[in-house]
Design a protein around this motif. Structure first.
Motif, PDB file in Angstrom:
ATOM      1  N   VAL A   8      15.867  -1.890 -20.396  1.00  0.00           N
ATOM      2  CA  VAL A   8      13.722  -1.485 -19.726  1.00  0.00           C
ATOM      3  C   VAL A   8      14.742  -2.232 -18.289  1.00  0.00           C
ATOM      4  N   SER A   9      14.729  -1.067 -17.513  1.00  0.00           N
ATOM      5  CA  SER A   9      14.431  -0.718 -16.185  1.00  0.00           C
ATOM      6  C   SER A   9      12.973  -0.964 -15.897  1.00  0.00           C
ATOM      7  N   ILE A  10      13.138  -2.220 -14.518  1.00  0.00           N
ATOM      8  CA  ILE A  10      12.044  -2.141 -13.832  1.00  0.00           C
ATOM      9  C   ILE A  10      12.704  -1.244 -12.457  1.00  0.00           C
ATOM     10  N   GLY A  11      11.435  -0.829 -12.930  1.00  0.00           N
ATOM     11  CA  GLY A  11      10.757   0.671 -11.682  1.00  0.00           C
ATOM     12  C   GLY A  11      11.199   1.875 -12.292  1.00  0.00           C
ATOM     13  N   ARG A  12      10.722   2.350 -12.602  1.00  0.00           N
ATOM     14  CA  ARG A  12      10.921   3.998 -13.302  1.00  0.00           C
ATOM     15  C   ARG A  12      11.816   4.473 -12.154  1.00  0.00           C
ATOM     16  N   ARG A  13      12.562   5.173 -13.626  1.00  0.00           N
ATOM     17  CA  ARG A  13      14.151   5.302 -13.161  1.00  0.00           C
ATOM     18  C   ARG A  13      13.821   7.109 -13.821  1.00  0.00           C
ATOM     19  N   LYS A 127       0.434 -12.076  12.573  1.00  0.00           N
ATOM     20  CA  LYS A 127      -1.040 -13.475  11.804  1.00  0.00           C
ATOM     21  C   LYS A 127      -1.858 -11.667  11.856  1.00  0.00           C
ATOM     22  N   LEU A 128      -1.700 -10.444  11.396  1.00  0.00           N
ATOM     23  CA  LEU A 128      -2.169  -9.079  10.953  1.00  0.00           C
ATOM     24  C   LEU A 128      -1.476  -8.980   9.907  1.00  0.00           C
ATOM     25  N   ALA A 129      -3.138  -8.590   8.900  1.00  0.00           N
ATOM     26  CA  ALA A 129      -3.329  -8.394   8.137  1.00  0.00           C
ATOM     27  C   ALA A 129      -3.029  -7.219   7.055  1.00  0.00           C
ATOM     28  N   PHE A 130      -1.900  -7.036   6.883  1.00  0.00           N
ATOM     29  CA  PHE A 130      -1.726  -5.329   7.094  1.00  0.00           C
ATOM     30  C   PHE A 130      -2.810  -4.615   5.789  1.00  0.00           C
ATOM     31  N   THR A 131      -3.182  -3.681   5.749  1.00  0.00           N
ATOM     32  CA  THR A 131      -3.683  -2.716   4.786  1.00  0.00           C
ATOM     33  C   THR A 131      -2.666  -2.133   4.450  1.00  0.00           C
ATOM     34  N   GLY A 132      -2.787  -2.101   3.107  1.00  0.00           N
ATOM     35  CA  GLY A 132      -1.911  -1.145   2.089  1.00  0.00           C
ATOM     36  C   GLY A 132      -2.243  -1.495   0.351  1.00  0.00           C
ATOM     37  N   ILE A 133      -0.995  -1.858  -0.159  1.00  0.00           N
ATOM     38  CA  ILE A 133      -1.234  -2.102  -1.638  1.00  0.00           C
ATOM     39  C   ILE A 133       0.283  -3.243  -2.114  1.00  0.00           C
ATOM     40  N   GLU A 134      -0.070  -3.643  -3.342  1.00  0.00           N
ATOM     41  CA  GLU A 134       0.337  -4.738  -4.141  1.00  0.00           C
ATOM     42  C   GLU A 134       0.758  -4.279  -5.148  1.00  0.00           C
ATOM     43  N   ILE A 135       2.207  -4.418  -5.359  1.00  0.00           N
ATOM     44  CA  ILE A 135       3.059  -4.244  -6.281  1.00  0.00           C
ATOM     45  C   ILE A 135       3.128  -4.916  -7.131  1.00  0.00           C
ATOM     46  N   PRO A 136       2.380  -4.848  -8.934  1.00  0.00           N
ATOM     47  CA  PRO A 136       2.471  -5.378  -9.415  1.00  0.00           C
ATOM     48  C   PRO A 136       3.760  -5.766 -10.163  1.00  0.00           C
ATOM     49  N   ARG A 137       4.243  -6.419  -9.710  1.00  0.00           N
ATOM     50  CA  ARG A 137       5.804  -7.061 -10.026  1.00  0.00           C
ATOM     51  C   ARG A 137       5.699  -7.988 -11.168  1.00  0.00           C
ATOM     52  N   GLU A 138       4.872  -8.851 -10.729  1.00  0.00           N
ATOM     53  CA  GLU A 138       5.174  -9.609 -12.372  1.00  0.00           C
ATOM     54  C   GLU A 138       5.015  -9.042 -13.346  1.00  0.00           C
ATOM     55  N   GLU A 139       3.428  -8.244 -13.571  1.00  0.00           N
ATOM     56  CA  GLU A 139       3.063  -8.047 -14.513  1.00  0.00           C
ATOM     57  C   GLU A 139       4.215  -6.983 -14.993  1.00  0.00           C
ATOM     58  N   MET A 140       5.152  -6.260 -14.319  1.00  0.00           N
ATOM     59  CA  MET A 140       5.703  -5.357 -14.844  1.00  0.00           C
ATOM     60  C   MET A 140       7.190  -5.765 -15.779  1.00  0.00           C
ATOM     61  N   GLY A 141       7.025  -6.981 -15.012  1.00  0.00           N
ATOM     62  CA  GLY A 141       8.423  -7.816 -15.691  1.00  0.00           C
ATOM     63  C   GLY A 141       7.854  -8.431 -16.904  1.00  0.00           C
ATOM     64  N   GLU A 142       6.662  -9.203 -17.277  1.00  0.00           N
ATOM     65  CA  GLU A 142       6.186  -9.291 -18.384  1.00  0.00           C
ATOM     66  C   GLU A 142       6.198  -8.299 -19.430  1.00  0.00           C
ATOM     67  N   GLN A 143       6.107  -6.828 -19.098  1.00  0.00           N
ATOM     68  CA  GLN A 143       5.989  -6.125 -20.245  1.00  0.00           C
ATOM     69  C   GLN A 143       7.162  -5.135 -19.798  1.00  0.00           C
ATOM     70  N   ALA A 144       7.895  -5.535 -19.299  1.00  0.00           N
ATOM     71  CA  ALA A 144       9.446  -4.657 -19.347  1.00  0.00           C
ATOM     72  C   ALA A 144       9.979  -6.011 -20.628  1.00  0.00           C
ATOM     73  N   VAL A 145       9.703  -6.891 -20.733  1.00  0.00           N
ATOM     74  CA  VAL A 145      10.150  -7.836 -21.964  1.00  0.00           C
ATOM     75  C   VAL A 145       9.468  -7.576 -23.194  1.00  0.00           C
ATOM     76  N   ASP A 146       8.059  -7.158 -23.084  1.00  0.00           N
ATOM     77  CA  ASP A 146       7.333  -6.827 -23.972  1.00  0.00           C
ATOM     78  C   ASP A 146       8.547  -5.842 -24.837  1.00  0.00           C
ATOM     79  N   VAL A 147       8.318  -4.648 -23.999  1.00  0.00           N
ATOM     80  CA  VAL A 147       9.022  -3.222 -24.364  1.00  0.00           C
ATOM     81  C   VAL A 147      10.996  -3.328 -24.795  1.00  0.00           C
ATOM     82  N   LEU A 148      11.254  -3.873 -24.585  1.00  0.00           N
ATOM     83  CA  LEU A 148      12.913  -5.287 -25.009  1.00  0.00           C
ATOM     84  C   LEU A 148      12.760  -5.768 -26.015  1.00  0.00           C
TER      85      LEU A 148
END
Length: 176
Positions: A8-13, A127-148
């Motif tokens: 199972v790839s972590i990241g869309r392929r 010291k800047l806190a940048f506005t942006g997005i956070e990638i759900p890395r841990e959840e991606m890994g957990e779900q990849a293990v579940d799929v595998l």
């Protein structure tokens, strides 16, 4: 039928001779949303700093940027390198690579800056806190293990998944 061990790839392929199982981040939706937020703050000229092509994650971020710009009726252009922000007429810059955020701010502190995830290369402390997005890395890994695990056990499973990214408020997206 696929040969070789299951994976199972972590990241869309993209398909590679058949469907590739993956758990990835929904960069299109997340990037479109941060662009819409910028437009709602009065930014009508935006710039995208990054490749916007190549790896699926970069292409998805660019597609989301284009979608948000189109939805907001804004104008946009892609910047080829950090130095290009010196002469941009944009009021907000979306950085594909979060490590570019501090460099953009150093060159043009007047710009609003959005970063798309966490830096993938070293950055000086900021010291800047940048506005942006956070990638759900841990959840991606957990779900990849579940799929595998499901694939190994022969259980039915949705083997291609995109998970939502979280919005990070930060302090670098201001009204135009």
């Amino acid at each position: 039928m696929r040969s070789g061990p299951p994976f199972v790839s972590i990241g869309r392929r993209d398909d590679a001779g058949g469907p590739v199982p993956y758990v990835g981040a929904d960069y299109v939706t997340a990037t479109a949303e941060v662009v819409r937020r910028a437009v709602a703050l009065g930014h009508t000229r935006l710039a995208y700093l990054g490749a916007g092509e190549g790896a699926e994650a970069w292409a998805d971020r660019w597609r989301g940027f284009e979608l948000g710009v189109r939805d907001g009726g804004a104008t946009a252009r892609r910047l080829p390198a950090v130095e290009a922000v010196r002469s941009t007429t944009a009021t907000a810059v979306v950085c594909e690579e979060a490590a570019d955020g501090p460099a953009v701010h150093a060159l043009r502190p007047d710009l609003s800056i959005v970063t798309l995830g966490e830096p993938t290369r070293a950055v000086p402390p900021s010291k800047l806190a940048f506005t942006g997005i956070e990638i759900p890395r841990e959840e991606m890994g957990e779900q990849a293990v579940d799929v595998l695990t499901a694939l190994l056990e022969g259980r039915p499973v949705r083997s291609q998944r995109l998970l939502p990214c979280s919005f990070v408020e930060g302090g670098t997206l201001r009204p135009a």
